[in-house]
Design a protein around this motif. Structure first.
Motif, PDB file in Angstrom:
ATOM      1  N   GLY A  66      67.266  17.153  64.381  1.00 37.06           N
ATOM      2  CA  GLY A  66      68.190  18.021  65.093  1.00 37.06           C
ATOM      3  C   GLY A  66      67.544  18.900  66.145  1.00 37.06           C
ATOM      4  N   ARG A  67      66.279  18.659  66.454  1.00 38.43           N
ATOM      5  CA  ARG A  67      65.575  19.456  67.462  1.00 38.43           C
ATOM      6  C   ARG A  67      65.249  18.583  68.667  1.00 38.43           C
ATOM      7  NH1 ARG A  67      60.965  21.945  63.567  1.00 38.43           N
ATOM      8  NH2 ARG A  67      62.347  23.067  62.182  1.00 38.43           N
ATOM      9  N   SER A  68      65.356  19.162  69.856  1.00 37.02           N
ATOM     10  CA  SER A  68      64.923  18.474  71.068  1.00 37.02           C
ATOM     11  C   SER A  68      63.412  18.312  71.018  1.00 37.02           C
ATOM     12  CB  SER A  68      65.286  19.289  72.315  1.00 37.02           C
ATOM     13  OG  SER A  68      66.676  19.459  72.396  1.00 37.02           O
ATOM     14  N   VAL A  69      62.915  17.194  71.550  1.00 42.56           N
ATOM     15  CA  VAL A  69      61.477  16.947  71.582  1.00 42.56           C
ATOM     16  C   VAL A  69      61.045  16.783  73.034  1.00 42.56           C
ATOM     17  CG1 VAL A  69      59.613  15.364  70.945  1.00 42.56           C
ATOM     18  CG2 VAL A  69      61.448  15.848  69.313  1.00 42.56           C
ATOM     19  N   TYR A  70      60.042  17.558  73.416  1.00 44.45           N
ATOM     20  CA  TYR A  70      59.490  17.479  74.771  1.00 44.45           C
ATOM     21  C   TYR A  70      58.002  17.174  74.691  1.00 44.45           C
ATOM     22  CZ  TYR A  70      63.826  19.424  76.488  1.00 44.45           C
ATOM     23  OH  TYR A  70      65.143  19.607  76.786  1.00 44.45           O
ATOM     24  N   LEU A  71      57.581  16.207  75.499  1.00 46.25           N
ATOM     25  CA  LEU A  71      56.168  15.882  75.631  1.00 46.25           C
ATOM     26  C   LEU A  71      55.679  16.538  76.913  1.00 46.25           C
ATOM     27  CD1 LEU A  71      56.459  12.040  74.927  1.00 46.25           C
ATOM     28  CD2 LEU A  71      56.146  13.899  73.274  1.00 46.25           C
ATOM     29  N   HIS A  72      54.632  17.322  76.827  1.00 44.79           N
ATOM     30  CA  HIS A  72      54.049  17.995  77.992  1.00 44.79           C
ATOM     31  C   HIS A  72      52.709  17.307  78.262  1.00 44.79           C
ATOM     32  CE1 HIS A  72      57.143  21.074  77.578  1.00 44.79           C
ATOM     33  NE2 HIS A  72      56.881  21.032  76.283  1.00 44.79           N
ATOM     34  N   VAL A  73      52.697  16.501  79.311  1.00 45.22           N
ATOM     35  CA  VAL A  73      51.576  15.598  79.578  1.00 45.22           C
ATOM     36  C   VAL A  73      50.755  16.082  80.763  1.00 45.22           C
ATOM     37  CG1 VAL A  73      50.987  13.214  80.168  1.00 45.22           C
ATOM     38  CG2 VAL A  73      52.961  13.676  78.713  1.00 45.22           C
ATOM     39  N   ARG A  74      49.439  16.195  80.540  1.00 44.79           N
ATOM     40  CA  ARG A  74      48.514  16.522  81.638  1.00 44.79           C
ATOM     41  C   ARG A  74      47.579  15.336  81.848  1.00 44.79           C
ATOM     42  NH1 ARG A  74      45.489  22.069  81.166  1.00 44.79           N
ATOM     43  NH2 ARG A  74      44.457  20.925  79.499  1.00 44.79           N
ATOM     44  N   ARG A  75      47.563  14.842  83.101  1.00 41.70           N
ATOM     45  CA  ARG A  75      46.650  13.756  83.456  1.00 41.70           C
ATOM     46  C   ARG A  75      45.369  14.349  84.027  1.00 41.70           C
ATOM     47  NH1 ARG A  75      48.591  10.577  87.711  1.00 41.70           N
ATOM     48  NH2 ARG A  75      49.704  12.391  88.388  1.00 41.70           N
ATOM     49  N   ARG A  76      44.277  13.646  83.853  1.00 40.29           N
ATOM     50  CA  ARG A  76      42.992  14.092  84.408  1.00 40.29           C
ATOM     51  C   ARG A  76      42.930  13.822  85.896  1.00 40.29           C
ATOM     52  NH1 ARG A  76      38.838  15.627  81.094  1.00 40.29           N
ATOM     53  NH2 ARG A  76      39.243  15.245  78.905  1.00 40.29           N
ATOM     54  N   LYS A  77      42.153  14.652  86.573  1.00 43.77           N
ATOM     55  CA  LYS A  77      41.807  14.415  87.978  1.00 43.77           C
ATOM     56  C   LYS A  77      40.352  13.950  87.986  1.00 43.77           C
ATOM     57  CE  LYS A  77      42.931  18.615  89.188  1.00 43.77           C
ATOM     58  NZ  LYS A  77      43.177  19.828  89.986  1.00 43.77           N
ATOM     59  N   TRP A  78      40.079  12.950  88.804  1.00 42.82           N
ATOM     60  CA  TRP A  78      38.737  12.380  88.892  1.00 42.82           C
ATOM     61  C   TRP A  78      38.237  12.471  90.324  1.00 42.82           C
ATOM     62  CZ3 TRP A  78      36.700  11.016  84.310  1.00 42.82           C
ATOM     63  CH2 TRP A  78      37.584  10.782  83.266  1.00 42.82           C
ATOM     64  N   GLN A  79      37.002  12.904  90.472  1.00 46.18           N
ATOM     65  CA  GLN A  79      36.407  12.991  91.810  1.00 46.18           C
ATOM     66  C   GLN A  79      35.458  11.808  91.998  1.00 46.18           C
ATOM     67  OE1 GLN A  79      34.032  16.445  92.729  1.00 46.18           O
ATOM     68  NE2 GLN A  79      34.520  16.243  94.888  1.00 46.18           N
ATOM     69  N   LEU A  80      35.689  11.073  93.085  1.00 47.30           N
ATOM     70  CA  LEU A  80      34.831   9.953  93.446  1.00 47.30           C
ATOM     71  C   LEU A  80      33.601  10.485  94.169  1.00 47.30           C
ATOM     72  CD1 LEU A  80      37.562   7.523  94.843  1.00 47.30           C
ATOM     73  CD2 LEU A  80      36.609   7.604  92.534  1.00 47.30           C
TER      74      LEU A  80
END
Length: 112
Positions: A66-80
């Motif tokens: 009965g609860r809303s579910v939220y995924l909080h996603v952080r992607r990595r940043k990569w330096q070439l």
């Protein structure tokens, strides 16, 4: 714990992301995920360096108890080595929505 998360989280998300925090209230569960320290395949062997994370993207998933579910996603940043900053590309939400693919498919089936 990992087996339970595999049942709750969409698809193969645990292969690329790790759960860093879970909070819940009487009406909402928030699961915070950070991308694992795995460089993009197309730049493998080029000396890429992890340079932190992007801002979190929130994706709504199936409700639980009965609860809303939220995924909080952080992607990595990569330096070439060239100085260019890149990120892995993931398709976690349905096109044009903030719903997980599985949840959007379910809603489409129920609502038409």
């Amino acid at each position: 714990m990992k087996e339970l998360l595999e049942l709750i989280l969409p698809g193969d998300i645990l292969a690329c992301f790790e759960v860093v925090k879970v909070t819940n209230t009487s009406d909402q569960i928030d699961i915070y995920l950070d991308e694992k320290n795995i460089p993009p395949r197309e730049y493998g062997g080029q000396g890429v360096l992890s340079k932190g994370f992007t801002s979190a993207t929130s994706i709504q998933d199936f409700p639980l108890r009965g609860r809303s579910v939220y995924l909080h996603v952080r992607r990595r940043k990569w330096q070439l080595p060239s100085g260019e900053v890149v990120s892995n590309k993931f398709s976690l939400s349905a096109d044009g929505t903030r719903y997980s693919k599985e949840f959007a498919s379910f809603l489409k089936g129920v609502l038409g």
